[in-house]
Design a protein around this motif. Structure first.
Motif, mmCIF file in Angstrom:
data_model
loop_
_atom_site.group_PDB
_atom_site.id
_atom_site.type_symbol
_atom_site.label_atom_id
_atom_site.label_comp_id
_atom_site.label_asym_id
_atom_site.label_seq_id
_atom_site.Cartn_x
_atom_site.Cartn_y
_atom_site.Cartn_z
ATOM 1 N N LEU A 115 0.843 1.911 -11.122
ATOM 2 C CA LEU A 115 1.766 1.104 -10.328
ATOM 3 C C LEU A 115 3.090 0.886 -11.043
ATOM 4 N N SER A 116 3.033 0.718 -12.374
ATOM 5 C CA SER A 116 4.270 0.493 -13.121
ATOM 6 C C SER A 116 5.164 1.727 -13.113
ATOM 7 N N ALA A 117 4.559 2.906 -12.921
ATOM 8 C CA ALA A 117 5.354 4.134 -12.844
ATOM 9 C C ALA A 117 6.075 4.243 -11.499
ATOM 10 N N VAL A 118 5.530 3.596 -10.467
ATOM 11 C CA VAL A 118 6.131 3.657 -9.135
ATOM 12 C C VAL A 118 6.990 2.436 -8.863
ATOM 13 N N TRP A 119 6.437 1.255 -9.203
ATOM 14 C CA TRP A 119 7.162 -0.006 -8.986
ATOM 15 C C TRP A 119 7.337 -0.713 -10.330
ATOM 16 N N THR A 120 8.555 -0.848 -10.757
ATOM 17 C CA THR A 120 8.813 -1.493 -12.049
ATOM 18 C C THR A 120 8.877 -3.008 -11.937
ATOM 19 N N LEU A 121 9.123 -3.529 -10.739
ATOM 20 C CA LEU A 121 9.220 -4.971 -10.562
ATOM 21 C C LEU A 121 7.838 -5.599 -10.601
ATOM 22 N N TRP A 122 7.679 -6.658 -11.380
ATOM 23 C CA TRP A 122 6.371 -7.285 -11.576
ATOM 24 C C TRP A 122 5.731 -7.731 -10.259
ATOM 25 N N SER A 123 6.527 -8.278 -9.336
ATOM 26 C CA SER A 123 5.965 -8.784 -8.084
ATOM 27 C C SER A 123 5.434 -7.650 -7.210
ATOM 28 N N ASP A 124 6.114 -6.495 -7.223
ATOM 29 C CA ASP A 124 5.627 -5.340 -6.458
ATOM 30 C C ASP A 124 4.280 -4.861 -6.986
ATOM 31 N N GLN A 125 4.093 -4.957 -8.291
ATOM 32 C CA GLN A 125 2.830 -4.522 -8.889
ATOM 33 C C GLN A 125 1.675 -5.418 -8.427
ATOM 34 N N TRP A 126 1.902 -6.732 -8.360
ATOM 35 C CA TRP A 126 0.857 -7.633 -7.870
ATOM 36 C C TRP A 126 0.535 -7.362 -6.398
ATOM 37 N N LEU A 127 1.559 -7.117 -5.581
ATOM 38 C CA LEU A 127 1.325 -6.808 -4.167
ATOM 39 C C LEU A 127 0.507 -5.524 -4.015
ATOM 40 N N ALA A 128 0.847 -4.519 -4.814
ATOM 41 C CA ALA A 128 0.118 -3.250 -4.729
ATOM 42 C C ALA A 128 -1.337 -3.424 -5.140
ATOM 43 N N PHE A 129 -1.599 -4.280 -6.118
ATOM 44 C CA PHE A 129 -2.985 -4.557 -6.507
ATOM 45 C C PHE A 129 -3.754 -5.198 -5.349
ATOM 46 N N GLY A 130 -3.085 -6.060 -4.598
ATOM 47 C CA GLY A 130 -3.747 -6.660 -3.446
ATOM 48 C C GLY A 130 -4.134 -5.627 -2.409
ATOM 49 N N VAL A 131 -3.263 -4.660 -2.155
ATOM 50 C CA VAL A 131 -3.579 -3.579 -1.215
ATOM 51 C C VAL A 131 -4.737 -2.732 -1.747
ATOM 52 N N LEU A 132 -4.704 -2.446 -3.043
ATOM 53 C CA LEU A 132 -5.790 -1.676 -3.659
ATOM 54 C C LEU A 132 -7.134 -2.375 -3.493
ATOM 55 N N GLY A 133 -7.126 -3.692 -3.488
ATOM 56 C CA GLY A 133 -8.372 -4.435 -3.356
ATOM 57 C C GLY A 133 -9.097 -4.188 -2.049
ATOM 58 N N LEU A 134 -8.364 -3.775 -1.006
ATOM 59 C CA LEU A 134 -9.004 -3.497 0.284
ATOM 60 C C LEU A 134 -10.032 -2.372 0.170
ATOM 61 N N VAL A 135 -9.791 -1.445 -0.750
ATOM 62 C CA VAL A 135 -10.727 -0.323 -0.942
ATOM 63 C C VAL A 135 -12.097 -0.837 -1.359
ATOM 64 N N PHE A 136 -12.133 -1.905 -2.150
ATOM 65 C CA PHE A 136 -13.397 -2.444 -2.647
ATOM 66 C C PHE A 136 -13.965 -3.529 -1.746
ATOM 67 N N LEU A 137 -13.120 -4.119 -0.904
ATOM 68 C CA LEU A 137 -13.597 -5.186 -0.040
ATOM 69 C C LEU A 137 -14.607 -4.686 0.988
ATOM 70 N N VAL A 138 -14.372 -3.502 1.546
ATOM 71 C CA VAL A 138 -15.235 -3.008 2.625
ATOM 72 C C VAL A 138 -16.684 -2.848 2.158
ATOM 73 N N PRO A 139 -16.986 -2.067 1.104
ATOM 74 C CA PRO A 139 -18.390 -1.982 0.667
ATOM 75 C C PRO A 139 -18.935 -3.297 0.140
ATOM 76 N N ALA A 140 -18.078 -4.087 -0.528
ATOM 77 C CA ALA A 140 -18.552 -5.377 -1.046
ATOM 78 C C ALA A 140 -19.005 -6.283 0.094
ATOM 79 N N TRP A 141 -18.290 -6.257 1.198
ATOM 80 C CA TRP A 141 -18.625 -7.106 2.347
ATOM 81 C C TRP A 141 -19.847 -6.572 3.099
ATOM 82 N N MET A 142 -19.873 -5.276 3.356
ATOM 83 C CA MET A 142 -20.943 -4.691 4.155
ATOM 84 C C MET A 142 -22.285 -4.707 3.437
#
Length: 396
Positions: free
Chosen positions: A167-194
């Motif tokens: 993420l730091s290679a694509v988005w250098t701004l700290w806040s963008d990195q946190w937002l991208a981590f939140g989007v990445l979390g969706l990948v794990f939410l689906v199996p964790a929930w089901m």
């Protein structure tokens, strides 16, 4: 007649053991890897771009662990497995919210709120999730070990480290990195929930007669104090590993890589420690893990070389996971009717150390300009915890 609590449709389908474990692993990646551990590799950028100093960074870590201990208190209080299931389910969604929330403001009190809530998420994954999984294993007549489940801890570290690198290679701004981590979390939410651990169909019925001896006051207090030492050892490296590496001139830019090594070492180690405990007994295995982690902690204090950083990271990753897994599984087996509640009670001491240690380490680093003193203090605390374990009778 409908059951009094309809968890969700997925609970009406019989799940396989691999699904329950995979769901739990993904839940740990969410509640620990993102809600708690993402802070570690993102901390250098956060400090560089916002002016956050060492003492404030340590205070935010302490607030996060304050949320964790608050979650442990709640888990120790709740008896009804259905409510424990509800809280665990809520923690999965809250993990995404707290990760995204960090990007919404650069106001320190707002960060403190999100870090506190992230700590609550960690408690849902570590205590409620592991208790639900262990209870399900015992009801299914399977071996009550949590080694496979805690792969999620190592995987969470790897995801946070490699995610920060990418993420730091694509988005250098700290806040963008946190937002991208939140989007990445969706990948794990689906199996964790089901694939959440299914609830028991009726009243919990485990083979209590075959359970080990109940928790004595002396045993519990000794374990609690030694687990306090383990929590101290865990949190210093979990909070400051990347910052420690980045401040060594010869290691600048290698922090996230070293943090990834911690997770990579932790993932296979969960299997190893289960087998070590079968051969040596739980207490001896714990003492060995304490000793090896102490060595891993002092290596970066003794040398600023890349080799010392790498060996220290691998040793830390391979041992903290064993301490957590062995301790929680051991106390859970001694309380088969509600393993999560017994785990939560023991974890209060772990959480207390996680609140205190970052504040002490951050203040020491702020005063001295480095982390070596904090690392030596941590090693002394770990040795005290190992000495406490030596007073307990061993068990296989």
């Amino acid at each position: 007649m409908k059951p009094p609590y309809d968890a969700d449709a997925s609970q009406h389908r019989p799940l396989q053991a691999w699904q329950v474990m995979m769901g739990g692993i993904c839940g740990l990646v969410l509640t620990i890897g993102l809600a708690r551990f993402a802070y570690t590799p993102l901390l250098p950028a956060l400090q560089a771009q916002t002016g956050l100093n060492d003492a404030e960074a340590g205070a935010l870590a302490a607030v996060n662990y304050g949320g964790y201990i608050a979650g442990a208190l709640a888990a120790a209080w709740v008896d009804d497995v259905r409510w424990r299931h509800r809280f665990y389910s809520a923690g999965l969604w809250l993990a995404l919210l707290t990760t995204v929330g960090m990007a919404m403001s650069s106001w320190l009190p707002a960060w403190a709120l999100w870090r506190f809530l992230g700590g609550l998420c960690g408690a849902t994954g570590m205590l409620l999730g592991s208790g639900l999984v262990l209870g399900w294993l015992m009801r299914q007549g399977r071996r009550p070990e949590l080694g496979i489940y805690f792969i999620g801890l190592g995987l969470g570290i790897v995801v946070s480290a490699l995610g920060a690198l990418g993420l730091s290679a694509v988005w250098t701004l700290w806040s963008d990195q946190w937002l991208a981590f939140g989007v990445l979390g969706l990948v794990f939410l689906v199996p964790a929930w089901m694939w959440r651990p299914p609830l028991p169909a009726g009243p919990v019925a485990v083979a209590v007669a075959a359970a080990p001896a109940q928790l004595s006051r002396r045993w519990m207090w000794t374990m609690a104090l030694s687990y306090f030492a383990a929590g101290w050892g865990f949190v210093i490296s979990a909070t400051f590993t990347v910052a420690i590496v980045e401040r060594e001139p010869a290691l600048a830019g290698q922090g996230a890589f070293v943090w990834a090594l911690v997770g990579l070492a932790a993932m296979p180690a969960v299997f190893l420690w289960d087998r070590v405990a079968r051969r040596l007994g739980d207490i001896r295995a714990l003492m060995l893990a304490f000793a090896l982690q102490t060595l891993a902690i002092v290596l970066p204090a003794m040398s600023g070389s890349l080799l010392a950083a790498l060996i220290g990271a691998i040793g830390y990753g391979a041992t903290f996971i064993g301490i957590v897994s062995l301790t929680l599984a051991m106390v859970g087996r001694r309380a088969p009717n509600n393993p999560g509640k017994a785990m939560a009670r023991l974890t209060l001491s772990y959480g207390a150390a996680q609140m205190l240690a970052p504040v002490v380490a951050g203040a020491m680093a702020q005063a001295t300009g480095g982390f070596k003193g904090a690392l030596w203090l941590t090693a002394a605390v770990m040795l005290a915890g190992m000495a406490l374990l030596a007073t307990l009778p061993d068990e296989g």
